[in-house]
Design a protein around this motif. Structure first.
Motif, PDB file in Angstrom:
ATOM      1  N   MET A  39      21.652 -15.933  -9.020  1.00 37.74           N
ATOM      2  CA  MET A  39      20.524 -15.957  -8.070  1.00 37.74           C
ATOM      3  C   MET A  39      19.217 -15.548  -8.781  1.00 37.74           C
ATOM      4  SD  MET A  39      19.988 -13.589  -4.681  1.00 37.74           S
ATOM      5  CE  MET A  39      20.687 -14.538  -3.372  1.00 37.74           C
ATOM      6  N   ASN A  40      18.120 -16.270  -8.481  1.00 41.83           N
ATOM      7  CA  ASN A  40      16.822 -15.899  -9.048  1.00 41.83           C
ATOM      8  C   ASN A  40      16.361 -14.586  -8.441  1.00 41.83           C
ATOM      9  OD1 ASN A  40      16.472 -17.963 -10.773  1.00 41.83           O
ATOM     10  ND2 ASN A  40      15.245 -19.223  -9.375  1.00 41.83           N
ATOM     11  N   LYS A  41      15.973 -13.668  -9.316  1.00 36.14           N
ATOM     12  CA  LYS A  41      15.532 -12.368  -8.824  1.00 36.14           C
ATOM     13  C   LYS A  41      14.066 -12.414  -8.409  1.00 36.14           C
ATOM     14  CE  LYS A  41      19.219  -9.898  -9.180  1.00 36.14           C
ATOM     15  NZ  LYS A  41      19.779  -9.132  -8.060  1.00 36.14           N
ATOM     16  N   ALA A  42      13.702 -11.547  -7.478  1.00 32.97           N
ATOM     17  CA  ALA A  42      12.326 -11.487  -6.992  1.00 32.97           C
ATOM     18  C   ALA A  42      11.365 -11.161  -8.128  1.00 32.97           C
ATOM     19  CB  ALA A  42      12.225 -10.414  -5.917  1.00 32.97           C
ATOM     20  N   THR A  43      10.200 -11.780  -8.105  1.00 33.63           N
ATOM     21  CA  THR A  43       9.149 -11.455  -9.077  1.00 33.63           C
ATOM     22  C   THR A  43       8.394 -10.211  -8.588  1.00 33.63           C
ATOM     23  OG1 THR A  43       7.517 -12.750  -7.898  1.00 33.63           O
ATOM     24  CG2 THR A  43       8.821 -13.914  -9.584  1.00 33.63           C
ATOM     25  N   LEU A  44       7.604  -9.646  -9.487  1.00 32.62           N
ATOM     26  CA  LEU A  44       6.797  -8.486  -9.102  1.00 32.62           C
ATOM     27  C   LEU A  44       5.844  -8.824  -7.958  1.00 32.62           C
ATOM     28  CD1 LEU A  44       5.559  -6.483 -12.201  1.00 32.62           C
ATOM     29  CD2 LEU A  44       7.340  -5.890 -10.567  1.00 32.62           C
ATOM     30  N   GLN A  45       5.296 -10.078  -7.995  1.00 35.09           N
ATOM     31  CA  GLN A  45       4.366 -10.489  -6.932  1.00 35.09           C
ATOM     32  C   GLN A  45       5.084 -10.523  -5.577  1.00 35.09           C
ATOM     33  OE1 GLN A  45       4.524 -11.912  -9.941  1.00 35.09           O
ATOM     34  NE2 GLN A  45       2.498 -11.247 -10.637  1.00 35.09           N
ATOM     35  N   GLU A  46       6.309 -11.017  -5.577  1.00 34.23           N
ATOM     36  CA  GLU A  46       7.068 -11.058  -4.314  1.00 34.23           C
ATOM     37  C   GLU A  46       7.344  -9.644  -3.801  1.00 34.23           C
ATOM     38  OE1 GLU A  46       9.775 -15.091  -4.487  1.00 34.23           O
ATOM     39  OE2 GLU A  46      10.286 -13.492  -5.865  1.00 34.23           O
ATOM     40  N   ILE A  47       7.680  -8.754  -4.742  1.00 37.21           N
ATOM     41  CA  ILE A  47       7.949  -7.364  -4.349  1.00 37.21           C
ATOM     42  C   ILE A  47       6.678  -6.733  -3.772  1.00 37.21           C
ATOM     43  CG2 ILE A  47       8.561  -5.074  -5.258  1.00 37.21           C
ATOM     44  CD1 ILE A  47      10.409  -6.560  -7.283  1.00 37.21           C
ATOM     45  N   GLU A  48       5.557  -6.998  -4.441  1.00 37.18           N
ATOM     46  CA  GLU A  48       4.267  -6.462  -3.971  1.00 37.18           C
ATOM     47  C   GLU A  48       3.976  -6.934  -2.542  1.00 37.18           C
ATOM     48  OE1 GLU A  48       0.991  -7.246  -6.641  1.00 37.18           O
ATOM     49  OE2 GLU A  48      -0.465  -7.093  -5.021  1.00 37.18           O
ATOM     50  N   VAL A  49       4.145  -8.230  -2.315  1.00 37.56           N
ATOM     51  CA  VAL A  49       3.830  -8.794  -0.994  1.00 37.56           C
ATOM     52  C   VAL A  49       4.744  -8.200   0.081  1.00 37.56           C
ATOM     53  CG1 VAL A  49       3.925 -10.932   0.370  1.00 37.56           C
ATOM     54  CG2 VAL A  49       2.843 -10.930  -1.892  1.00 37.56           C
ATOM     55  N   ARG A  50       6.014  -8.021  -0.260  1.00 35.88           N
ATOM     56  CA  ARG A  50       6.935  -7.450   0.729  1.00 35.88           C
ATOM     57  C   ARG A  50       6.495  -6.032   1.099  1.00 35.88           C
ATOM     58  NH1 ARG A  50      11.673  -4.674   1.805  1.00 35.88           N
ATOM     59  NH2 ARG A  50      12.426  -4.138  -0.266  1.00 35.88           N
ATOM     60  N   PHE A  51       6.125  -5.238   0.091  1.00 36.93           N
ATOM     61  CA  PHE A  51       5.760  -3.854   0.391  1.00 36.93           C
ATOM     62  C   PHE A  51       4.379  -3.752   1.031  1.00 36.93           C
ATOM     63  CE2 PHE A  51       9.361  -2.911  -2.423  1.00 36.93           C
ATOM     64  CZ  PHE A  51      10.044  -2.049  -1.582  1.00 36.93           C
ATOM     65  N   ASP A  52       3.499  -4.716   0.751  1.00 32.24           N
ATOM     66  CA  ASP A  52       2.192  -4.713   1.432  1.00 32.24           C
ATOM     67  C   ASP A  52       2.370  -4.685   2.952  1.00 32.24           C
ATOM     68  OD1 ASP A  52       0.702  -4.778  -0.864  1.00 32.24           O
ATOM     69  OD2 ASP A  52       0.165  -6.896  -0.746  1.00 32.24           O
ATOM     70  N   LYS A  53       3.457  -5.301   3.418  1.00 33.07           N
ATOM     71  CA  LYS A  53       3.660  -5.431   4.873  1.00 33.07           C
ATOM     72  C   LYS A  53       4.502  -4.294   5.450  1.00 33.07           C
ATOM     73  CE  LYS A  53       3.873 -10.466   4.383  1.00 33.07           C
ATOM     74  NZ  LYS A  53       4.936 -11.347   3.858  1.00 33.07           N
ATOM     75  N   ASP A  54       4.847  -3.317   4.627  1.00 34.19           N
ATOM     76  CA  ASP A  54       5.832  -2.332   5.075  1.00 34.19           C
ATOM     77  C   ASP A  54       5.304  -0.901   5.056  1.00 34.19           C
ATOM     78  OD1 ASP A  54       8.285  -2.055   6.151  1.00 34.19           O
ATOM     79  OD2 ASP A  54       9.429  -2.404   4.310  1.00 34.19           O
ATOM     80  N   VAL A  55       3.973  -0.771   5.145  1.00 35.90           N
ATOM     81  CA  VAL A  55       3.359   0.554   4.989  1.00 35.90           C
ATOM     82  C   VAL A  55       3.792   1.516   6.097  1.00 35.90           C
ATOM     83  CG1 VAL A  55       1.159   1.792   4.928  1.00 35.90           C
ATOM     84  CG2 VAL A  55       1.383  -0.400   3.745  1.00 35.90           C
ATOM     85  N   GLU A  56       3.862   1.030   7.331  1.00 35.20           N
ATOM     86  CA  GLU A  56       4.185   1.932   8.453  1.00 35.20           C
ATOM     87  C   GLU A  56       5.546   2.578   8.260  1.00 35.20           C
ATOM     88  OE1 GLU A  56       2.089   3.041  10.542  1.00 35.20           O
ATOM     89  OE2 GLU A  56       0.607   1.639   9.772  1.00 35.20           O
ATOM     90  N   ARG A  57       6.526   1.747   7.898  1.00 37.16           N
ATOM     91  CA  ARG A  57       7.887   2.261   7.733  1.00 37.16           C
ATOM     92  C   ARG A  57       7.940   3.334   6.645  1.00 37.16           C
ATOM     93  NH1 ARG A  57      12.931   0.427   5.384  1.00 37.16           N
ATOM     94  NH2 ARG A  57      11.920  -1.315   4.339  1.00 37.16           N
ATOM     95  N   PHE A  58       7.189   3.112   5.569  1.00 41.80           N
ATOM     96  CA  PHE A  58       7.249   4.058   4.459  1.00 41.80           C
ATOM     97  C   PHE A  58       6.306   5.245   4.648  1.00 41.80           C
ATOM     98  CE2 PHE A  58       9.547   0.579   2.602  1.00 41.80           C
ATOM     99  CZ  PHE A  58      10.549   1.245   1.917  1.00 41.80           C
ATOM    100  N   SER A  59       5.618   5.287   5.806  1.00 38.25           N
ATOM    101  CA  SER A  59       4.776   6.448   6.118  1.00 38.25           C
ATOM    102  C   SER A  59       5.516   7.407   7.042  1.00 38.25           C
ATOM    103  CB  SER A  59       3.499   6.016   6.843  1.00 38.25           C
ATOM    104  OG  SER A  59       2.843   5.010   6.138  1.00 38.25           O
TER     105      SER A  59
END
Ligand SMILES: C[S@@+](CC[C@H](N)C(=O)[O-])C[C@H]1O[C@@H](n2cnc3c(N)ncnc32)[C@H](O)[C@@H]1O
Length: 237
Positions: free
Chosen positions: A1-21
């Motif tokens: 399986m192709n692993k996520a790129t850093l850009q994909e990881i960044e975009v996923r976490f950009d949308k997850d700030v509330e959960r990680f707060s």
């Protein structure tokens, strides 16, 4: 399986700030997340009453730093490194009001971030190193973190881990952790978590990491806690 790129990881976490707060329940899929945050921050306060410089790599919204600063009498400088600007903005806002020390935010892959060597008392690396890929990547990262620490400084990790033994990996991850996820929600949720871990993460075993930490020069390594596929551990320079 192709692993996520850093850009994909960044975009996923950009949308997850509330959960990680959320200091209480932000990471339900991560077993003992709250408990390990308490343990690691208690340990840092106990071992470093005069904390001067803290580095958090993959800081997210700064939960560990907030928790640490709630407990310490010291006013350390805190350097926050993350791929995600929204995470860094939130971390700065939360951490900045809790110390009279300086806050520096660096939006960068921690492997490329330019940071002073022999500076930090403590480096926090929680739920981030499982994004490292091949052996060289792991070794370079651990060596870099070693060099950033003062003598006597320490690296604190809480992360997803694998077992070295494939049968134990099947039992502990697929079966037991699978049951935990199903119980948390349902089988579809379990499959969803397994799918994103397969896409995004390349964890290494606890034994692999402890050996590598010793190899790059850490003089003492220790385990704080392990529950199925999650563990917390520390390495002292
Ligand atoms: C699962 S979150 C954990 C956040 C925080 N450490 C915590 O425990 O609450 C992982 C964070 O690491 C960041 N991250 C992943 N790979 C990174 C890298 N190579 N360099 C810097 N940050 C990274 C992500 O953007 C994300 O905010």
């Amino acid at each position: 399986m192709n692993k996520a790129t850093l850009q994909e990881i960044e975009v996923r976490f950009d949308k997850d700030v509330e959960r990680f707060s959320n200091l209480e329940t932000g990471q339900a899929t991560t077993m003992d997340a709250v408990w390990n945050m308490e343990l690691i921050t208690d340990a840092i306060v106990r071992l470093y009453p005069d904390l001067e410089n803290v580095l958090d790599i993959g800081c997210g919204a700064g939960n560990y730093d907030v928790k640490l600063l709630q407990k310490t009498q010291a006013n350390p400088n805190v350097t926050l490194v993350d791929l995600s600007q929204p995470m860094l903005d939130r971390a700065k806002e939360r951490v900045g009001v809790m110390t009279q020390g300086e806050i520096q935010i660096i939006k960068r892959d921690f492997r490329d971030a330019v940071l002073d060597e022999d500076k930090f008392d403590v480096i926090i690396a929680t739920s981030v190193l499982h994004h490292l890929r091949d052996d060289q990547d792991w070794e370079n990262a651990f060596l870099k973190l070693f060099n950033l620490l003062k003598k006597g400084g320490s690296l604190w990790i809480f992360d997803l881990i694998e077992q070295n033994n494939t049968h134990l990996q099947e039992l502990i991850y697929r079966e037991k952790y699978g049951e935990y996820l199903t119980h948390l929600k349902d089988e579809a949720y379990r499959d969803h978590v397994f799918a994103y871990v397969a896409h995004e993460d390349t964890p290494r075993s606890l034994v692999y990491q402890l050996n590598l930490l010793s190899k790059v020069g850490f003089k003492e390594v220790d385990v704080l806690h392990k529950n199925l596929c999650f563990a917390s551990y520390v390495a002292f320079k």
